[in-house]
Design a protein around this motif. Structure first.
Motif, mmCIF file in Angstrom:
data_model
loop_
_atom_site.group_PDB
_atom_site.id
_atom_site.type_symbol
_atom_site.label_atom_id
_atom_site.label_comp_id
_atom_site.label_asym_id
_atom_site.label_seq_id
_atom_site.Cartn_x
_atom_site.Cartn_y
_atom_site.Cartn_z
ATOM 1 N N ALA A 71 0.830 -1.208 0.000
ATOM 2 C CA ALA A 71 0.000 0.000 0.000
ATOM 3 C C ALA A 71 0.866 1.261 0.000
ATOM 4 N N LEU A 72 1.933 1.253 0.789
ATOM 5 C CA LEU A 72 2.849 2.397 0.820
ATOM 6 C C LEU A 72 3.512 2.596 -0.548
ATOM 7 N N GLU A 73 3.928 1.490 -1.176
ATOM 8 C CA GLU A 73 4.545 1.580 -2.500
ATOM 9 C C GLU A 73 3.564 2.153 -3.518
ATOM 10 N N ARG A 74 2.324 1.684 -3.489
ATOM 11 C CA ARG A 74 1.327 2.169 -4.446
ATOM 12 C C ARG A 74 1.178 3.685 -4.333
ATOM 13 N N HIS A 75 1.176 4.183 -3.103
ATOM 14 C CA HIS A 75 1.076 5.624 -2.876
ATOM 15 C C HIS A 75 2.294 6.343 -3.463
ATOM 16 N N ALA A 76 3.470 5.784 -3.225
ATOM 17 C CA ALA A 76 4.702 6.422 -3.710
ATOM 18 C C ALA A 76 4.788 6.368 -5.231
ATOM 19 N N PHE A 77 4.458 5.215 -5.822
ATOM 20 C CA PHE A 77 4.525 5.084 -7.280
ATOM 21 C C PHE A 77 3.570 6.060 -7.962
ATOM 22 N N THR A 78 2.408 6.256 -7.357
ATOM 23 C CA THR A 78 1.398 7.123 -7.946
ATOM 24 C C THR A 78 1.804 8.588 -7.874
ATOM 25 N N ARG A 79 2.459 8.981 -6.792
ATOM 26 C CA ARG A 79 2.870 10.377 -6.603
ATOM 27 C C ARG A 79 4.060 10.769 -7.468
ATOM 28 N N ALA A 80 4.920 9.809 -7.782
ATOM 29 C CA ALA A 80 6.165 10.137 -8.476
ATOM 30 C C ALA A 80 5.906 10.575 -9.922
ATOM 31 N N SER A 81 6.702 11.516 -10.382
ATOM 32 C CA SER A 81 6.633 11.930 -11.788
ATOM 33 C C SER A 81 7.180 10.837 -12.696
ATOM 34 N N ARG A 82 8.188 10.140 -12.210
ATOM 35 C CA ARG A 82 8.753 9.005 -12.945
ATOM 36 C C ARG A 82 9.291 7.999 -11.946
ATOM 37 N N VAL A 83 9.114 6.720 -12.267
ATOM 38 C CA VAL A 83 9.651 5.636 -11.442
ATOM 39 C C VAL A 83 10.690 4.891 -12.265
ATOM 40 N N ILE A 84 11.884 4.712 -11.702
ATOM 41 C CA ILE A 84 12.969 4.009 -12.390
ATOM 42 C C ILE A 84 13.199 2.669 -11.713
ATOM 43 N N THR A 85 13.183 1.596 -12.490
ATOM 44 C CA THR A 85 13.487 0.261 -11.977
ATOM 45 C C THR A 85 14.720 -0.271 -12.691
ATOM 46 N N CYS A 86 15.264 -1.380 -12.166
ATOM 47 C CA CYS A 86 16.476 -1.943 -12.771
ATOM 48 C C CYS A 86 16.194 -3.166 -13.644
ATOM 49 N N SER A 87 14.913 -3.549 -13.796
ATOM 50 C CA SER A 87 14.595 -4.689 -14.657
ATOM 51 C C SER A 87 13.158 -4.592 -15.136
ATOM 52 N N ASP A 88 12.872 -5.292 -16.226
ATOM 53 C CA ASP A 88 11.502 -5.358 -16.728
ATOM 54 C C ASP A 88 10.585 -6.067 -15.738
ATOM 55 N N VAL A 89 11.135 -7.014 -14.977
ATOM 56 C CA VAL A 89 10.342 -7.720 -13.973
ATOM 57 C C VAL A 89 9.824 -6.743 -12.933
ATOM 58 N N ASP A 90 10.708 -5.899 -12.418
ATOM 59 C CA ASP A 90 10.286 -4.916 -11.408
ATOM 60 C C ASP A 90 9.381 -3.855 -12.021
ATOM 61 N N ALA A 91 9.623 -3.500 -13.287
ATOM 62 C CA ALA A 91 8.749 -2.535 -13.953
ATOM 63 C C ALA A 91 7.324 -3.073 -14.018
ATOM 64 N N ALA A 92 7.160 -4.366 -14.275
ATOM 65 C CA ALA A 92 5.835 -4.970 -14.327
ATOM 66 C C ALA A 92 5.160 -4.941 -12.956
ATOM 67 N N LEU A 93 5.944 -5.126 -11.886
ATOM 68 C CA LEU A 93 5.387 -5.059 -10.531
ATOM 69 C C LEU A 93 4.904 -3.642 -10.210
ATOM 70 N N VAL A 94 5.696 -2.653 -10.607
ATOM 71 C CA VAL A 94 5.296 -1.263 -10.383
ATOM 72 C C VAL A 94 4.037 -0.949 -11.182
ATOM 73 N N ARG A 95 3.998 -1.419 -12.430
ATOM 74 C CA ARG A 95 2.844 -1.138 -13.289
ATOM 75 C C ARG A 95 1.579 -1.789 -12.745
ATOM 76 N N ALA A 96 1.711 -2.975 -12.151
ATOM 77 C CA ALA A 96 0.549 -3.639 -11.567
ATOM 78 C C ALA A 96 0.005 -2.852 -10.375
ATOM 79 N N ALA A 97 0.907 -2.220 -9.616
ATOM 80 C CA ALA A 97 0.484 -1.451 -8.447
ATOM 81 C C ALA A 97 -0.030 -0.071 -8.834
ATOM 82 N N ALA A 98 0.560 0.521 -9.878
ATOM 83 C CA ALA A 98 0.203 1.885 -10.288
ATOM 84 C C ALA A 98 0.159 1.932 -11.812
#
Length: 229
Positions: free
Chosen positions: A34-61
């Motif tokens: 829940a905390l991550e979803r809030h942070a991902f949504t507020r950020a202008s851009r989110v940078i990840t180090c892999s496509d796997v993590d990018a998919a996790l961020v996209r699922a949350a936000a």
């Protein structure tokens, strides 16, 4: 606001919980998610180090602006060197920030669940657990014969040069593993779990050996250490 996500912490907790780490609960996972979803949504851009993590961020936000910047190392800083003389017993090495819970869990899992099978196949074998700030449960592993914990080294490269097989028996985590890139740069063979090499463009049997089964993990080490038998 640019948010640099070197690992998705809810995924770290989720995999630790699945691995049976006693003090991590599904409630912890839900709270961090829940905390991550809030942070991902507020950020202008989110940078990840892999496509796997990018998919996790996209699922949350789903509407987050996500960019992938893969982890990298200075390959030129590593000196590829030949393996040690064949008469020496094999040396197996794990490297990492040992205070990080997934790394500590990997050390305990390796020594307690995998190492006995390795010794049954290879006989004499040495193990080094190398990294910063080892917690008490990792330091206690030195009580096992042939296991050495090397803490707070200034340079990891000599320990990679001295080893025969690098192991990455991670059962938890997120992001991508610099330890594998460093082992490749030092021209050392690697055995990893699928989660251990998650997010890296590698394949089993080509770049390293990958298995999630403890017995198969030991067999893979046996295969790579065959010249010492």
């Amino acid at each position: 606001i640019v948010l640099d996500v070197d690992s998705v912490e809810s995924r770290v907790l989720e995999t630790l919980c699945a691995a049976g780490v006693a003090d991590i609960t599904p409630l912890d996972v839900a709270a961090v998610r829940a905390l991550e979803r809030h942070a991902f949504t507020r950020a202008s851009r989110v940078i990840t180090c892999s496509d796997v993590d990018a998919a996790l961020v996209r699922a949350a936000a789903p509407h987050a602006d996500i960019a992938v910047a893969p982890n990298a190392i200075d390959v030129g800083a590593f000196r590829p060197s030949p393996l040690r003389p064949l008469h020496a017993p094999p040396l197996v090495t794990f490297t990492g920030f040992l205070a990080y819970r997934p790394n500590a869990d990997a050390c305990v899992h390796f020594v307690s669940r995998i190492l006995p099978s390795v010794r049954a196949a290879l006989g004499q074998v040495a193990v080094r657990l190398v990294g910063r700030l080892p917690p008490d449960d990792v330091r206690a592993l030195q009580a096992a014969p042939g296991v050495e914990v090397v803490a707070d080294v200034p340079d990891i490269r000599p320990y990679l040069e001295a080893t025969d097989v690098v192991v990455v028996p991670l059962r938890a985590g997120s992001g991508t593993r610099l330890k594998i890139l460093e082992a490749f740069a030092a021209c050392r063979p690697v055995v990893s779990t699928s989660l251990g090499c998650e997010g890296l463009a590698v394949s089993d049997g080509t770049h390293l050996l990958i298995t999630d089964d403890a017995e198969a993990f030991a067999a893979a080490i046996d295969t790579l250490a065959a010249p010492w038998r």
